[in-house]
Design a protein around this motif. Structure first.
Motif, PDB file in Angstrom:
ATOM      1  N   TYR A 182      27.376 -72.740 -87.739  1.00 21.04           N
ATOM      2  CA  TYR A 182      27.015 -71.774 -88.498  1.00 21.04           C
ATOM      3  C   TYR A 182      28.479 -70.322 -88.129  1.00 21.04           C
ATOM      4  CZ  TYR A 182      22.598 -74.049 -90.196  1.00 21.04           C
ATOM      5  OH  TYR A 182      22.046 -74.841 -90.449  1.00 21.04           O
ATOM      6  N   THR A 184      30.072 -66.710 -88.744  1.00 26.02           N
ATOM      7  CA  THR A 184      30.509 -65.170 -89.419  1.00 26.02           C
ATOM      8  C   THR A 184      31.332 -65.327 -89.886  1.00 26.02           C
ATOM      9  OG1 THR A 184      27.496 -64.209 -88.418  1.00 26.02           O
ATOM     10  CG2 THR A 184      29.379 -62.921 -89.707  1.00 26.02           C
ATOM     11  N   THR A 189      30.483 -62.951 -94.849  1.00 26.00           N
ATOM     12  CA  THR A 189      29.770 -63.893 -95.285  1.00 26.00           C
ATOM     13  C   THR A 189      29.904 -65.341 -94.131  1.00 26.00           C
ATOM     14  OG1 THR A 189      31.866 -64.878 -95.889  1.00 26.00           O
ATOM     15  CG2 THR A 189      30.155 -63.673 -97.181  1.00 26.00           C
ATOM     16  N   THR A 190      28.714 -66.123 -94.479  1.00 24.15           N
ATOM     17  CA  THR A 190      28.490 -67.257 -93.664  1.00 24.15           C
ATOM     18  C   THR A 190      29.028 -68.341 -93.933  1.00 24.15           C
ATOM     19  OG1 THR A 190      26.142 -65.892 -92.946  1.00 24.15           O
ATOM     20  CG2 THR A 190      26.766 -68.464 -92.125  1.00 24.15           C
ATOM     21  N   TYR A 192      29.239 -72.352 -93.438  1.00 26.18           N
ATOM     22  CA  TYR A 192      28.210 -73.310 -92.839  1.00 26.18           C
ATOM     23  C   TYR A 192      29.141 -75.184 -92.428  1.00 26.18           C
ATOM     24  CZ  TYR A 192      25.234 -77.591 -92.309  1.00 26.18           C
ATOM     25  OH  TYR A 192      24.751 -78.947 -91.861  1.00 26.18           O
TER      26      TYR A 192
END
Length: 263
Positions: A182, A184, A189-190, A192
């Motif tokens: 994950y 940042t 926003t993240t 994945y």
């Protein structure tokens, strides 16, 4: 084609930045020192050379490095940095490169990208096929963090840094492992991503080496040659291809005396 995932162009473009901590001098220098010492004046072959994180600085030490890489986008990133370093496209379990090498090596847990035990055994055999007699095969590999898991838990936190969280999930029946990343992003926003692997115990590596005709030489907790213990979270292991000639088999009907060979 093996079961290894093939990294796409987006992953390859981000790779150096997302793995920046692995490019720092305190990581690269002891790695290259270790490998250059084993290669000596002989050539070296890197399985899964990627963007050249280790191969390029090792070549800078005067070692003739060749790479094998499955991902064309990763190899393209390497070529931008060092167009002269030869890279053969293919997988590390079956791809054959001409010549014999003083050193074959795999770094940063890469053998686990092969997700079956049979393919991992073939990787050891492929290394043995490329080695000169007396040459070494070296891998850097993490020790599965299963001891961290309480009963009933399937995930282990591996990295909890600012802007990057990693959780590994394990299937103890199949030795399958998935790393969940994950990130940042600068805009908050993240992002994945996940990678799938098969974890290998150190003793299992030694058995794979035996099946490939290689002899165990040394195991350390890291590139600084610190001792490997039950608490080590990773290892750097070295196996050697025997520097002996096979005995001539006895002629039918003639028994060789104990301890001797028929000439």
């Amino acid at each position: 084609m093996t079961s290894s995932e093939v990294w796409d162009e987006d992953t390859a473009t981000r790779y150096d930045a997302s793995s920046a901590e692995m490019f720092t001098p305190d990581v690269i220098e002891p790695t290259v020192d270790f490998l250059a010492g084993l290669a000596g004046s002989g050539p070296a072959l890197e399985f899964a050379i990627g963007t050249g994180r280790v191969g390029i600085p090792l070549a800078g030490r005067g070692v003739a490095v060749t790479g094998i890489e499955l991902s064309e986008p990763m190899a393209a990133q390497l070529r931008q940095k060092d167009p002269g370093l030869p890279v053969v496209m293919g997988d590390m379990a079956t791809t054959r490169v001409p010549g014999e090498y003083e050193l074959v090596y795999l770094v940063f847990n890469t053998i686990s990208n092969l997700r079956t035990q049979a393919e991992q055994v073939e990787c050891f055999r492929n290394a043995a096929r490329h080695l000169k007699p007396g040459g070494r095969f070296v891998i850097e590999l993490w020790v599965p963090a299963i001891r961290r898991m309480p009963p009933g838990q399937s995930a282990v936190p591996m990295t909890l840094g600012d802007g990057h969280l990693v959780f590994d999930t394990y299937d103890l029946a199949t030795q399958a492992c998935a790393s969940h990343h994950y990130f940042t992003e600068p805009d908050g926003t993240t992002r994945y991503s996940a990678g799938n692997f098969r974890y290998i115990w150190p003793a299992e590596c030694d058995l794979m080496a035996q099946l490939a005709g290689l002899e165990f030489e040394a195991r350390y907790a890291g590139w600084h040659r610190t001792p490997f213990t039950a608490d080590s979270e990773s290892h750097v292991s070295v196996w050697r291809k025997p520097n002996v000639q096979a005995l001539v088999p006895p002629v039918a009907g003639i028994a060789a005396s104990p301890g001797s060979s028929v000439q």
